[in-house]
Design an enzyme around this catalytic site. Sequence first.
Site, PDB file in Angstrom:
ATOM      1  N   CYS A   1       0.664  -1.277  -0.022  1.00  0.00           N
ATOM      2  CA  CYS A   1       0.105  -0.010  -0.072  1.00  0.00           C
ATOM      3  C   CYS A   1       0.571   1.367   0.266  1.00  0.00           C
ATOM      4  CB  CYS A   1      -0.278  -0.210   1.677  1.00  0.00           C
ATOM      5  SG  CYS A   1      -1.650   1.102   1.378  1.00  0.00           S
TER       6      CYS A   1
ATOM      7  N   GLU B   1      -8.182  34.627   0.454  1.00  0.00           N
ATOM      8  CA  GLU B   1      -7.933  32.955  -0.118  1.00  0.00           C
ATOM      9  C   GLU B   1      -8.917  32.771  -1.997  1.00  0.00           C
ATOM     10  OE1 GLU B   1      -8.633  29.265  -1.248  1.00  0.00           O
ATOM     11  OE2 GLU B   1      -7.957  29.863   0.928  1.00  0.00           O
TER      12      GLU B   1
ATOM     13  N   CYS C   1       3.461  22.669   4.343  1.00  0.00           N
ATOM     14  CA  CYS C   1       3.324  21.113   4.086  1.00  0.00           C
ATOM     15  C   CYS C   1       4.156  20.421   3.033  1.00  0.00           C
ATOM     16  CB  CYS C   1       2.119  21.013   3.768  1.00  0.00           C
ATOM     17  SG  CYS C   1       2.213  21.443   1.967  1.00  0.00           S
TER      18      CYS C   1
END
Length: 399
Positions: free
Chosen positions: A56, A285, A357
């Site tokens: 996986c 945003e 990230c």
Amino acid sequence: MSDAALIERIAARGDGVTGDGRHVAGGVPGDRVRDDGIIIPGPNRIEPVCRHFGKCGGCQLQHVAEPALADFVRDRVVGALEGQDVACADVLPALLSPPQSRRRATLTALRTGKQVALGFNAAQSNQIVDMRMCPLLLPELFALIAPIRELLTMIAQQRRPVKVKLQMLDQGVEVILEGVKAEGLDAAMALQDFAGAHALARFAIDQGDGLETLWQPEPPTMRFGDVTVEVPAFAFLQATDTGQAALVDAVTRAIGDAPAVADLFAGVGTFALSVQAGRKVYAAEAARDAVAALTAAANRARALVATEHRDLFRRPLIPAELNRFGAVILDPPRAGAEEQVKQLADSSVPAIAYVSCNPASFARDAKMLVHGGYTLDWIQPVGQFRWSTHVELAARFSK
């Protein structure tokens, strides 16, 4: 053992690396690798907890013990900074999310005959590993895997991939199925029965003409600080509660008591709403549905949050706009925020809380800020995607 090289670190993609730069698949710091490729296990190697590990693609590092896993997350950040010659006074120990804490996931399903495979893709492959256990997902999400697999025997087309999106919200689980065909009364009834039986927060499908919400007993919400947001379908949220808490805590520390704060790439308000009490917040945003949800939530709560629908890649805030704020929160996508960072580097904003990230794009942006006169005070690495090579962080810059 003299002919066995010591594995000293884990590379960005999860391979072990020896002192002379040799990459060893599955190697862990403290292991030794012989010239014939045989690995002699060291003290940081453990037994993987999932039977799918190795096939996986959801996890790359289940064979790594907790202290070495935390070191890997921290070292990824340190290595990225070193690659850009950026100094940091303090890279803190990594915070890892616990097992069974992932509250959002995108899986793939494929129907072949009467069988449906459903799970993450195999590593570097389009093949689906049919999920029969998962130590990553919240138990509430994993509990839906078998029922969804059964439902898809009715509405998945043969050999056509279906995207299965799962997310835990305040009211329960949101399920979105993309690429299905639900035709006829039986299918319609089966979908309603499925949503009701599992007390879903929202159930939506996309048959090729856009998303149709089939079930939503009340507006699904997420709570940030003391404000509740009615979130759009599969709105971007942090992957775990603990990861979100770690990032919000770091951002709160970074901005201090600044009376006016800008939150750039604000999403549905994870940071803007978590820090708004007692101060003014401007939130920008580009995603229209996200900024609409944030605006409505701030209005309902009578929070001092001003919102703007703004593409910060094409129209970043310039120094004259930025200099009104005592602190800026920056949480860009994986590519970073090069255009906005150029403007920040020329500004006089006293504090920047940068959430990333991607250590590589963060380090590139950090270099620009440092050249612009900022000091990188500290970084909090966060291993929100447990057992994965995906690393997040929050950092404070000051001028």
